[in-house]
Design an enzyme around this catalytic site. Structure first.
Site, PDB file in Angstrom:
ATOM      1  N   ARG A  96      -1.189 -12.293  -6.613  1.00 58.27           N
ATOM      2  CA  ARG A  96      -1.993 -11.257  -6.428  1.00 58.27           C
ATOM      3  C   ARG A  96      -3.130 -11.874  -5.465  1.00 58.27           C
ATOM      4  O   ARG A  96      -3.975 -11.450  -4.581  1.00 58.27           O
ATOM      5  CB  ARG A  96      -2.585 -10.541  -7.507  1.00 58.27           C
ATOM      6  CG  ARG A  96      -3.481  -9.631  -7.155  1.00 58.27           C
ATOM      7  CD  ARG A  96      -4.035  -8.743  -8.503  1.00 58.27           C
ATOM      8  NE  ARG A  96      -5.141  -8.130  -8.261  1.00 58.27           N
ATOM      9  CZ  ARG A  96      -5.780  -7.363  -9.267  1.00 58.27           C
ATOM     10  NH1 ARG A  96      -5.259  -7.306 -10.492  1.00 58.27           N
ATOM     11  NH2 ARG A  96      -7.055  -6.837  -8.959  1.00 58.27           N
ATOM     12  N   CYS A 172      -0.243   6.026 -13.704  1.00 62.07           N
ATOM     13  CA  CYS A 172      -1.193   5.418 -13.210  1.00 62.07           C
ATOM     14  C   CYS A 172      -2.399   5.846 -14.241  1.00 62.07           C
ATOM     15  O   CYS A 172      -2.324   7.024 -14.939  1.00 62.07           O
ATOM     16  CB  CYS A 172      -1.686   5.779 -11.909  1.00 62.07           C
ATOM     17  SG  CYS A 172      -3.155   5.119 -11.467  1.00 62.07           S
ATOM     18  N   HIS A 202      -2.728   6.662  -6.062  1.00 63.61           N
ATOM     19  CA  HIS A 202      -4.001   6.154  -5.280  1.00 63.61           C
ATOM     20  C   HIS A 202      -4.655   6.652  -4.101  1.00 63.61           C
ATOM     21  O   HIS A 202      -5.244   6.106  -3.422  1.00 63.61           O
ATOM     22  CB  HIS A 202      -3.773   4.442  -5.222  1.00 63.61           C
ATOM     23  CG  HIS A 202      -3.923   3.582  -6.684  1.00 63.61           C
ATOM     24  ND1 HIS A 202      -3.834   2.526  -6.523  1.00 63.61           N
ATOM     25  CD2 HIS A 202      -4.011   4.004  -7.840  1.00 63.61           C
ATOM     26  CE1 HIS A 202      -3.642   1.964  -7.670  1.00 63.61           C
ATOM     27  NE2 HIS A 202      -3.913   2.912  -8.481  1.00 63.61           N
ATOM     28  N   TYR A 257     -10.052   5.427  -4.766  1.00 63.32           N
ATOM     29  CA  TYR A 257      -9.215   4.582  -3.845  1.00 63.32           C
ATOM     30  C   TYR A 257      -9.576   5.104  -2.224  1.00 63.32           C
ATOM     31  O   TYR A 257      -9.577   4.715  -1.439  1.00 63.32           O
ATOM     32  CB  TYR A 257      -7.989   4.338  -3.928  1.00 63.32           C
ATOM     33  CG  TYR A 257      -7.660   3.443  -5.361  1.00 63.32           C
ATOM     34  CD1 TYR A 257      -7.538   2.039  -4.725  1.00 63.32           C
ATOM     35  CD2 TYR A 257      -7.433   3.885  -6.366  1.00 63.32           C
ATOM     36  CE1 TYR A 257      -7.472   1.088  -5.750  1.00 63.32           C
ATOM     37  CE2 TYR A 257      -7.281   2.877  -7.434  1.00 63.32           C
ATOM     38  CZ  TYR A 257      -7.075   1.445  -6.938  1.00 63.32           C
ATOM     39  OH  TYR A 257      -7.108   0.632  -8.082  1.00 63.32           O
TER      40      TYR A 257
HETATM   41  C1  G6P Z   1      -6.760   0.741 -11.587  1.00 55.87           C
HETATM   42  C2  G6P Z   1      -5.567   0.920 -11.058  1.00 55.87           C
HETATM   43  C3  G6P Z   1      -4.362   0.226 -11.488  1.00 55.87           C
HETATM   44  C4  G6P Z   1      -4.772  -0.976 -11.409  1.00 55.87           C
HETATM   45  C5  G6P Z   1      -6.041  -1.503 -11.827  1.00 55.87           C
HETATM   46  C6  G6P Z   1      -6.439  -2.968 -11.451  1.00 55.87           C
HETATM   47  O1  G6P Z   1      -7.394   1.068 -12.948  1.00 55.87           O
HETATM   48  O2  G6P Z   1      -5.251   2.470 -11.292  1.00 55.87           O
HETATM   49  O3  G6P Z   1      -3.290   0.741 -10.789  1.00 55.87           O
HETATM   50  O4  G6P Z   1      -3.673  -1.973 -12.006  1.00 55.87           O
HETATM   51  O5  G6P Z   1      -7.141  -0.623 -11.585  1.00 55.87           O
HETATM   52  O6  G6P Z   1      -7.411  -3.541 -12.223  1.00 55.87           O
HETATM   53  P1  G6P Z   1      -7.659  -4.995 -12.184  1.00 55.87           P
HETATM   54  O7  G6P Z   1      -8.545  -5.240 -13.599  1.00 55.87           O
HETATM   55  O8  G6P Z   1      -6.233  -5.900 -12.526  1.00 55.87           O
HETATM   56  O9  G6P Z   1      -8.318  -5.219 -11.092  1.00 55.87           O
END
Ligand code: G6P
Length: 439
Positions: A96, A172, A202, A257
Protein backbone atom coordinates in the site's frame (compact mmCIF):
# COMPACT_ATOMS: atom_id res chain seq x y z
CA UNK A 1 -26.71 -25.30 7.57
CA UNK A 2 -24.90 -27.57 10.08
CA UNK A 3 -25.58 -27.03 13.78
CA UNK A 4 -21.99 -26.14 14.43
CA UNK A 5 -21.36 -22.67 12.99
CA UNK A 6 -17.94 -22.24 11.50
CA UNK A 7 -16.66 -18.84 10.43
CA UNK A 8 -13.32 -18.47 8.65
CA UNK A 9 -11.57 -15.12 8.48
CA UNK A 10 -8.83 -14.88 5.85
CA UNK A 11 -6.36 -12.18 6.78
CA UNK A 12 -7.15 -13.05 10.41
CA UNK A 13 -3.96 -11.40 11.68
CA UNK A 14 -5.34 -7.98 10.71
CA UNK A 15 -5.41 -5.33 13.40
CA UNK A 16 -9.17 -5.04 12.72
CA UNK A 17 -9.84 -8.59 13.96
CA UNK A 18 -10.76 -7.50 17.53
CA UNK A 19 -13.58 -5.42 15.96
CA UNK A 20 -14.90 -8.49 14.26
CA UNK A 21 -14.65 -10.60 17.40
CA UNK A 22 -16.49 -7.90 19.35
CA UNK A 23 -19.23 -7.96 16.69
CA UNK A 24 -19.68 -11.73 17.05
CA UNK A 25 -19.70 -11.53 20.83
CA UNK A 26 -22.42 -8.85 20.73
CA UNK A 27 -24.59 -11.00 18.48
CA UNK A 28 -23.94 -14.40 20.06
CA UNK A 29 -27.61 -14.91 21.04
CA UNK A 30 -28.69 -14.59 17.42
CA UNK A 31 -25.61 -16.13 15.89
CA UNK A 32 -24.07 -18.76 18.18
CA UNK A 33 -20.77 -19.06 16.40
CA UNK A 34 -18.97 -22.21 17.53
CA UNK A 35 -15.68 -21.95 15.65
CA UNK A 36 -13.77 -18.92 14.46
CA UNK A 37 -10.79 -19.80 12.27
CA UNK A 38 -8.29 -16.99 11.79
CA UNK A 39 -6.14 -17.69 8.75
CA UNK A 40 -3.03 -15.88 7.61
CA UNK A 41 0.12 -16.43 5.58
CA UNK A 42 3.67 -17.02 6.78
CA UNK A 43 4.53 -13.30 6.55
CA UNK A 44 1.57 -12.56 8.81
CA UNK A 45 2.30 -15.29 11.37
CA UNK A 46 3.59 -12.93 14.06
CA UNK A 47 0.53 -10.66 13.82
CA UNK A 48 -1.80 -13.66 13.71
CA UNK A 49 -0.34 -14.99 16.93
CA UNK A 50 -0.67 -11.67 18.73
CA UNK A 51 -4.15 -10.83 17.53
CA UNK A 52 -5.28 -14.46 17.77
CA UNK A 53 -4.34 -14.68 21.45
CA UNK A 54 -6.20 -11.41 22.00
CA UNK A 55 -9.26 -12.86 20.23
CA UNK A 56 -9.12 -15.91 22.49
CA UNK A 57 -9.03 -13.66 25.58
CA UNK A 58 -11.99 -11.65 24.31
CA UNK A 59 -14.06 -14.77 23.69
CA UNK A 60 -13.14 -16.20 27.07
CA UNK A 61 -13.96 -12.97 28.89
CA UNK A 62 -17.34 -12.89 27.15
CA UNK A 63 -18.02 -16.45 28.32
CA UNK A 64 -19.30 -17.62 24.94
CA UNK A 65 -18.90 -21.15 23.72
CA UNK A 66 -16.74 -20.42 20.71
CA UNK A 67 -13.34 -21.87 19.94
CA UNK A 68 -10.78 -19.71 18.18
CA UNK A 69 -8.33 -21.49 15.85
CA UNK A 70 -5.20 -19.90 14.38
CA UNK A 71 -3.77 -21.39 11.23
CA UNK A 72 -1.65 -20.80 8.15
CA UNK A 73 -3.43 -23.67 6.40
CA UNK A 74 -6.24 -22.06 4.42
CA UNK A 75 -7.59 -25.31 3.03
CA UNK A 76 -7.87 -26.88 6.46
CA UNK A 77 -9.72 -23.79 7.68
CA UNK A 78 -12.14 -23.65 4.75
CA UNK A 79 -13.31 -27.23 5.16
CA UNK A 80 -17.07 -27.14 5.91
CA UNK A 81 -17.13 -23.43 6.67
CA UNK A 82 -20.50 -21.67 6.85
CA UNK A 83 -19.20 -18.14 6.35
CA UNK A 84 -15.87 -17.00 4.97
CA UNK A 85 -14.82 -13.41 5.53
CA UNK A 86 -11.93 -11.89 3.63
CA UNK A 87 -9.88 -8.99 4.99
CA UNK A 88 -6.53 -9.66 3.42
CA UNK A 89 -3.94 -7.30 2.04
CA UNK A 90 -1.75 -8.85 -0.66
CA UNK A 91 1.82 -7.59 -0.15
CA UNK A 92 0.92 -6.24 3.33
CA UNK A 93 1.11 -2.54 4.14
CA UNK A 94 4.41 -2.29 2.27
CA UNK A 95 2.48 -2.71 -0.99
CA UNK A 96 0.00 0.00 0.00
CA UNK A 97 2.91 2.34 0.73
CA UNK A 98 4.09 1.86 -2.86
CA UNK A 99 0.55 2.34 -4.19
CA UNK A 100 0.48 5.71 -2.49
CA UNK A 101 4.08 6.88 -2.87
CA UNK A 102 4.61 6.15 -6.55
CA UNK A 103 1.63 8.15 -7.90
CA UNK A 104 2.34 10.97 -5.44
CA UNK A 105 5.93 11.18 -6.58
CA UNK A 106 4.54 11.88 -10.08
CA UNK A 107 2.08 14.48 -8.82
CA UNK A 108 -0.96 12.19 -8.85
CA UNK A 109 -3.36 11.25 -6.04
CA UNK A 110 -1.86 8.36 -4.06
CA UNK A 111 -4.72 6.56 -2.34
CA UNK A 112 -5.56 3.05 -1.15
CA UNK A 113 -8.69 2.48 -3.27
CA UNK A 114 -8.75 5.37 -5.77
CA UNK A 115 -6.60 6.37 -8.72
CA UNK A 116 -3.53 4.38 -9.73
CA UNK A 117 -3.05 2.90 -6.24
CA UNK A 118 -6.60 1.57 -6.13
CA UNK A 119 -6.19 -0.01 -9.56
CA UNK A 120 -3.04 -1.81 -8.43
CA UNK A 121 -4.66 -2.98 -5.21
CA UNK A 122 -7.33 -4.59 -7.40
CA UNK A 123 -4.70 -6.21 -9.66
CA UNK A 124 -2.94 -7.83 -6.69
CA UNK A 125 -6.08 -8.85 -4.83
CA UNK A 126 -8.49 -10.22 -7.43
CA UNK A 127 -6.46 -13.32 -8.43
CA UNK A 128 -6.01 -14.28 -4.77
CA UNK A 129 -9.72 -13.90 -4.04
CA UNK A 130 -10.57 -15.96 -7.13
CA UNK A 131 -8.26 -18.72 -5.83
CA UNK A 132 -10.13 -18.64 -2.53
CA UNK A 133 -13.42 -18.96 -4.41
CA UNK A 134 -12.11 -22.04 -6.23
CA UNK A 135 -11.17 -23.59 -2.88
CA UNK A 136 -14.61 -22.74 -1.50
CA UNK A 137 -16.28 -24.53 -4.40
CA UNK A 138 -14.40 -27.66 -3.37
CA UNK A 139 -14.28 -27.38 0.43
CA UNK A 140 -17.36 -25.43 1.54
CA UNK A 141 -19.75 -25.12 -1.39
CA UNK A 142 -22.61 -23.97 0.84
CA UNK A 143 -20.69 -21.11 2.43
CA UNK A 144 -21.20 -17.38 1.94
CA UNK A 145 -18.25 -15.16 1.12
CA UNK A 146 -18.39 -11.86 2.98
CA UNK A 147 -15.72 -9.66 1.47
CA UNK A 148 -14.29 -6.52 2.97
CA UNK A 149 -10.99 -6.68 1.18
CA UNK A 150 -10.51 -3.50 -0.81
CA UNK A 151 -11.28 -2.37 -3.41
CA UNK A 152 -14.42 -4.06 -2.13
CA UNK A 153 -16.70 -3.32 -5.11
CA UNK A 154 -14.22 -4.51 -7.74
CA UNK A 155 -13.39 -7.63 -5.73
CA UNK A 156 -17.10 -8.44 -5.41
CA UNK A 157 -17.64 -7.92 -9.14
CA UNK A 158 -14.69 -10.18 -9.96
CA UNK A 159 -16.19 -12.94 -7.79
CA UNK A 160 -19.57 -12.62 -9.51
CA UNK A 161 -18.29 -12.23 -13.05
CA UNK A 162 -15.16 -14.37 -13.17
CA UNK A 163 -15.53 -16.59 -10.08
CA UNK A 164 -19.10 -17.52 -11.03
CA UNK A 165 -19.93 -17.52 -7.34
CA UNK A 166 -23.20 -15.87 -6.38
CA UNK A 167 -23.02 -16.28 -2.62
CA UNK A 168 -20.93 -13.17 -2.10
CA UNK A 169 -21.64 -9.92 -0.32
CA UNK A 170 -19.25 -6.96 -0.59
CA UNK A 171 -19.00 -4.70 2.41
CA UNK A 172 -17.79 -1.25 3.30
CA UNK A 173 -18.19 0.82 6.44
CA UNK A 174 -19.03 4.14 4.74
CA UNK A 175 -22.80 3.56 4.48
CA UNK A 176 -23.15 2.33 8.07
CA UNK A 177 -21.06 5.24 9.35
CA UNK A 178 -23.18 7.69 7.34
CA UNK A 179 -26.35 6.22 8.85
CA UNK A 180 -25.12 6.71 12.42
CA UNK A 181 -23.48 10.13 11.95
CA UNK A 182 -26.30 11.61 9.89
CA UNK A 183 -29.10 10.29 12.11
CA UNK A 184 -27.37 12.17 14.94
CA UNK A 185 -27.21 15.34 12.81
CA UNK A 186 -30.95 15.00 12.13
CA UNK A 187 -31.60 14.29 15.79
CA UNK A 188 -33.21 10.96 15.01
CA UNK A 189 -32.57 7.33 15.82
CA UNK A 190 -31.02 5.41 12.90
CA UNK A 191 -33.87 2.90 13.10
CA UNK A 192 -36.43 5.69 12.49
CA UNK A 193 -34.87 6.65 9.16
CA UNK A 194 -34.63 4.97 5.79
CA UNK A 195 -31.42 5.66 3.88
CA UNK A 196 -31.37 4.73 0.22
CA UNK A 197 -27.87 4.39 -1.14
CA UNK A 198 -27.04 3.84 -4.80
CA UNK A 199 -23.82 3.80 -6.78
CA UNK A 200 -20.67 1.75 -6.55
CA UNK A 201 -18.26 1.17 -3.69
CA UNK A 202 -16.61 4.44 -2.62
CA UNK A 203 -18.71 6.34 -5.18
CA UNK A 204 -22.34 6.40 -4.15
CA UNK A 205 -25.02 8.91 -3.22
CA UNK A 206 -27.93 8.62 -0.82
CA UNK A 207 -31.24 10.08 0.27
CA UNK A 208 -32.95 9.85 3.65
CA UNK A 209 -36.63 9.63 4.52
CA UNK A 210 -38.08 9.58 8.04
CA UNK A 211 -40.71 7.31 9.51
CA UNK A 212 -43.46 9.76 8.55
CA UNK A 213 -42.40 9.51 4.93
CA UNK A 214 -40.81 12.98 4.90
CA UNK A 215 -37.75 13.31 2.69
CA UNK A 216 -35.08 14.80 4.98
CA UNK A 217 -32.24 14.88 2.43
CA UNK A 218 -32.28 18.61 1.70
CA UNK A 219 -32.37 19.40 5.42
CA UNK A 220 -29.41 17.10 5.95
CA UNK A 221 -27.49 18.66 3.05
CA UNK A 222 -28.07 22.12 4.49
CA UNK A 223 -26.89 21.09 7.95
CA UNK A 224 -23.85 19.28 6.66
CA UNK A 225 -22.68 21.50 3.83
CA UNK A 226 -24.02 24.95 4.61
CA UNK A 227 -24.01 24.99 8.38
CA UNK A 228 -20.83 22.90 8.50
CA UNK A 229 -22.12 20.26 10.91
CA UNK A 230 -20.19 17.56 9.11
CA UNK A 231 -17.78 15.44 10.97
CA UNK A 232 -15.71 13.30 8.75
CA UNK A 233 -17.53 10.02 8.30
CA UNK A 234 -14.30 8.06 8.12
CA UNK A 235 -10.99 8.79 9.81
CA UNK A 236 -8.90 8.57 6.64
CA UNK A 237 -10.65 11.45 4.84
CA UNK A 238 -10.57 14.88 6.43
CA UNK A 239 -13.67 17.02 6.71
CA UNK A 240 -15.77 17.80 3.71
CA UNK A 241 -14.71 20.22 1.01
CA UNK A 242 -17.79 19.85 -1.16
CA UNK A 243 -19.71 23.07 -1.69
CA UNK A 244 -23.29 23.55 -0.63
CA UNK A 245 -24.53 24.86 -3.99
CA UNK A 246 -23.46 21.75 -5.83
CA UNK A 247 -24.66 19.22 -3.29
CA UNK A 248 -27.94 21.12 -2.88
CA UNK A 249 -28.47 20.77 -6.61
CA UNK A 250 -27.86 17.02 -6.48
CA UNK A 251 -30.56 16.52 -3.81
CA UNK A 252 -28.52 13.50 -2.81
CA UNK A 253 -25.66 13.20 -0.33
CA UNK A 254 -22.36 12.16 -1.94
CA UNK A 255 -19.94 9.85 -0.11
CA UNK A 256 -16.64 11.19 1.31
CA UNK A 257 -14.63 9.76 -1.58
CA UNK A 258 -16.33 12.18 -3.97
CA UNK A 259 -13.89 14.75 -2.65
CA UNK A 260 -11.19 13.10 -4.74
CA UNK A 261 -13.22 13.60 -7.95
CA UNK A 262 -14.89 16.95 -7.37
CA UNK A 263 -11.86 18.54 -5.65
CA UNK A 264 -8.90 16.65 -7.01
CA UNK A 265 -6.59 19.68 -6.80
CA UNK A 266 -7.28 20.38 -3.12
CA UNK A 267 -7.05 16.73 -2.15
CA UNK A 268 -3.80 16.38 -4.07
CA UNK A 269 -2.30 19.52 -2.54
CA UNK A 270 -3.07 18.20 0.94
CA UNK A 271 -1.75 14.75 0.18
CA UNK A 272 1.46 16.19 -1.23
CA UNK A 273 1.89 18.37 1.84
CA UNK A 274 1.43 15.35 4.15
CA UNK A 275 3.69 13.26 1.91
CA UNK A 276 6.46 15.86 2.20
CA UNK A 277 6.10 16.37 5.94
CA UNK A 278 5.06 13.02 7.42
CA UNK A 279 4.71 10.45 4.64
CA UNK A 280 1.62 8.82 3.18
CA UNK A 281 -1.55 7.63 4.92
CA UNK A 282 -0.23 4.06 4.60
CA UNK A 283 2.88 5.03 6.56
CA UNK A 284 0.71 6.61 9.23
CA UNK A 285 -1.41 3.46 9.34
CA UNK A 286 1.78 1.43 9.77
CA UNK A 287 2.62 3.42 12.91
CA UNK A 288 -0.94 3.09 14.26
CA UNK A 289 -0.76 -0.66 13.61
CA UNK A 290 2.56 -1.04 15.41
CA UNK A 291 1.03 0.64 18.46
CA UNK A 292 -2.07 -1.53 18.25
CA UNK A 293 -0.06 -4.76 18.16
CA UNK A 294 1.92 -3.57 21.19
CA UNK A 295 -1.38 -3.09 23.01
CA UNK A 296 -2.73 -6.44 21.84
CA UNK A 297 0.30 -8.15 23.37
CA UNK A 298 -0.90 -7.16 26.85
CA UNK A 299 -2.16 -10.40 28.43
CA UNK A 300 -4.69 -8.40 30.44
CA UNK A 301 -6.27 -6.74 27.42
CA UNK A 302 -9.49 -8.55 26.55
CA UNK A 303 -11.54 -5.87 24.83
CA UNK A 304 -11.15 -3.76 21.69
CA UNK A 305 -8.94 -0.75 22.50
CA UNK A 306 -10.10 2.78 21.70
CA UNK A 307 -7.04 3.41 19.50
CA UNK A 308 -8.53 1.18 16.78
CA UNK A 309 -10.89 4.07 16.00
CA UNK A 310 -7.97 5.96 14.45
CA UNK A 311 -8.30 3.60 11.51
CA UNK A 312 -10.69 4.37 8.67
CA UNK A 313 -12.50 1.05 9.01
CA UNK A 314 -14.38 1.80 12.24
CA UNK A 315 -17.80 0.03 12.49
CA UNK A 316 -16.87 -2.38 9.74
CA UNK A 317 -17.61 -5.26 12.08
CA UNK A 318 -21.14 -4.01 12.60
CA UNK A 319 -21.59 -4.23 8.86
CA UNK A 320 -19.93 -7.65 8.65
CA UNK A 321 -21.47 -9.34 11.67
CA UNK A 322 -24.93 -7.92 10.98
CA UNK A 323 -24.73 -9.18 7.39
CA UNK A 324 -23.79 -12.66 8.58
CA UNK A 325 -26.45 -12.70 11.31
CA UNK A 326 -29.09 -11.52 8.83
CA UNK A 327 -28.27 -14.21 6.29
CA UNK A 328 -28.14 -16.88 8.98
CA UNK A 329 -31.52 -15.92 10.47
CA UNK A 330 -33.21 -14.62 7.33
CA UNK A 331 -33.56 -11.43 9.39
CA UNK A 332 -34.38 -9.11 6.49
CA UNK A 333 -32.30 -6.28 7.89
CA UNK A 334 -31.91 -3.17 5.73
CA UNK A 335 -28.22 -2.81 4.86
CA UNK A 336 -26.11 -1.28 2.12
CA UNK A 337 -23.83 -3.79 0.42
CA UNK A 338 -22.18 -4.54 -2.91
CA UNK A 339 -24.18 -7.03 -4.94
CA UNK A 340 -25.14 -7.79 -8.55
CA UNK A 341 -26.98 -4.89 -10.18
CA UNK A 342 -29.70 -6.84 -11.95
CA UNK A 343 -31.48 -3.70 -13.08
CA UNK A 344 -31.42 -1.92 -9.71
CA UNK A 345 -29.54 1.03 -11.25
CA UNK A 346 -30.77 1.34 -14.82
CA UNK A 347 -27.68 3.28 -15.92
CA UNK A 348 -25.30 0.37 -15.29
CA UNK A 349 -24.95 -3.14 -16.77
CA UNK A 350 -27.01 -5.87 -15.10
CA UNK A 351 -24.05 -8.08 -14.32
CA UNK A 352 -21.83 -5.53 -12.60
CA UNK A 353 -21.56 -5.00 -8.83
CA UNK A 354 -23.30 -1.98 -7.33
CA UNK A 355 -23.40 -0.71 -3.76
CA UNK A 356 -27.07 -0.27 -2.89
CA UNK A 357 -29.51 -0.47 -0.02
CA UNK A 358 -30.79 -4.04 0.28
CA UNK A 359 -32.94 -6.30 2.38
CA UNK A 360 -30.64 -9.02 3.67
CA UNK A 361 -32.44 -12.34 3.54
CA UNK A 362 -31.42 -15.94 4.08
CA UNK A 363 -30.84 -16.11 0.34
CA UNK A 364 -28.69 -12.98 0.29
CA UNK A 365 -29.25 -9.33 -0.51
CA UNK A 366 -32.34 -8.13 -2.38
CA UNK A 367 -31.75 -4.54 -3.54
CA UNK A 368 -34.35 -1.81 -3.29
CA UNK A 369 -35.03 -0.68 -6.82
CA UNK A 370 -33.33 2.63 -7.60
CA UNK A 371 -33.99 3.60 -11.23
CA UNK A 372 -31.88 6.18 -13.06
CA UNK A 373 -29.52 8.90 -11.95
CA UNK A 374 -29.57 12.45 -13.23
CA UNK A 375 -26.74 13.35 -15.67
CA UNK A 376 -24.65 15.00 -12.93
CA UNK A 377 -24.31 11.69 -11.11
CA UNK A 378 -24.73 9.35 -14.05
CA UNK A 379 -21.73 10.62 -16.01
CA UNK A 380 -19.17 10.08 -13.28
CA UNK A 381 -20.72 6.78 -12.23
CA UNK A 382 -20.68 5.26 -15.72
CA UNK A 383 -17.12 6.41 -16.29
CA UNK A 384 -15.95 4.87 -13.05
CA UNK A 385 -17.83 1.62 -13.62
CA UNK A 386 -16.28 1.23 -17.07
CA UNK A 387 -12.88 1.95 -15.54
CA UNK A 388 -13.52 -0.76 -12.91
CA UNK A 389 -14.62 -3.23 -15.57
CA UNK A 390 -11.32 -2.76 -17.41
CA UNK A 391 -9.31 -3.02 -14.19
CA UNK A 392 -10.99 -6.30 -13.25
CA UNK A 393 -10.42 -7.67 -16.74
CA UNK A 394 -6.76 -6.65 -16.57
CA UNK A 395 -6.38 -8.33 -13.16
CA UNK A 396 -7.73 -11.60 -14.55
CA UNK A 397 -5.96 -11.58 -17.93
CA UNK A 398 -2.74 -9.71 -17.13
CA UNK A 399 -3.24 -7.69 -20.29
CA UNK A 400 -1.23 -4.45 -20.28
CA UNK A 401 -3.31 -2.83 -23.02
CA UNK A 402 -6.49 -3.24 -20.98
CA UNK A 403 -4.71 -1.89 -17.93
CA UNK A 404 -3.49 1.14 -19.83
CA UNK A 405 -7.08 1.87 -20.92
CA UNK A 406 -8.19 1.78 -17.29
CA UNK A 407 -5.37 4.20 -16.41
CA UNK A 408 -6.26 6.56 -19.26
CA UNK A 409 -9.91 6.67 -18.20
CA UNK A 410 -9.38 7.18 -14.51
CA UNK A 411 -10.16 10.84 -13.71
CA UNK A 412 -7.47 10.91 -11.00
CA UNK A 413 -4.75 10.00 -13.51
CA UNK A 414 -4.63 13.29 -15.28
CA UNK A 415 -2.18 12.90 -18.16
CA UNK A 416 -1.43 10.19 -20.68
CA UNK A 417 2.36 10.39 -20.42
CA UNK A 418 2.30 10.19 -16.67
CA UNK A 419 -0.28 7.38 -16.82
CA UNK A 420 2.06 5.17 -18.80
CA UNK A 421 5.07 5.98 -16.65
CA UNK A 422 3.25 5.42 -13.33
CA UNK A 423 1.70 2.22 -14.65
CA UNK A 424 5.12 0.81 -15.63
CA UNK A 425 6.67 1.83 -12.34
CA UNK A 426 3.88 0.24 -10.32
CA UNK A 427 4.03 -2.95 -12.40
CA UNK A 428 7.74 -3.23 -11.70
CA UNK A 429 7.36 -2.41 -8.00
CA UNK A 430 4.64 -5.02 -7.48
CA UNK A 431 6.07 -7.63 -9.84
CA UNK A 432 6.09 -10.48 -7.33
CA UNK A 433 2.38 -10.03 -6.55
CA UNK A 434 1.31 -9.80 -10.20
CA UNK A 435 1.93 -13.25 -11.68
CA UNK A 436 -0.67 -12.68 -14.42
CA UNK A 437 1.45 -9.84 -15.83
CA UNK A 438 4.83 -11.55 -15.57
CA UNK A 439 4.47 -15.07 -16.80
C1 G6P B 1 -12.53 3.78 4.93
C2 G6P B 1 -12.96 2.86 3.85
C3 G6P B 1 -12.29 1.56 3.89
C4 G6P B 1 -10.79 1.72 4.02
C5 G6P B 1 -10.44 2.63 5.14
C6 G6P B 1 -8.96 2.96 5.14
O1 G6P B 1 -13.14 3.47 6.05
O2 G6P B 1 -14.33 2.68 3.83
O3 G6P B 1 -12.60 0.83 2.76
O4 G6P B 1 -10.21 0.50 4.24
O5 G6P B 1 -11.14 3.78 5.12
O6 G6P B 1 -8.59 3.27 6.41
P1 G6P B 1 -7.05 3.35 6.84
O7 G6P B 1 -7.11 3.62 8.31
O8 G6P B 1 -6.47 2.02 6.50
O9 G6P B 1 -6.48 4.47 6.04
Amino acid sequence: MSKKIKVVTIGGGSSYTPELVEGFIKRYDEFPISELWLVDIEEGRHKLEIVGEMAKRMVEAAGINCKVYLTLDRREALKDADFVTTQLRVGLLEARILDERIPLSHGLIGQETNGAGGIFKALRTIPVILDIVEEMKELCPEAWLINFTNPSGMVTEAVLRYGNWNKVVGLCNIPINAVYEEAAILNEKPSDLFFQFAGINHLHWHTVVDKNGVNRTDELIKKVYEDGEANSIVANIKDNRLIFEQVENLHMVPCPYHNYYYYTDKMLAEELEDFKNHGTRAEKVKKIEAELYELYKDPDLNYKPKQLEERGGARYSDAACETITSIYNDKRTTMTVSTRNNGTIKDLPDDCAVEVTCTLTGKGPIPYNFGSFKPQERGLLQLMKAMEELTIEAAVTGDRGTLLQAFMMNPLITSGDVAKQVMEELLEAHKKHLPNFFQ
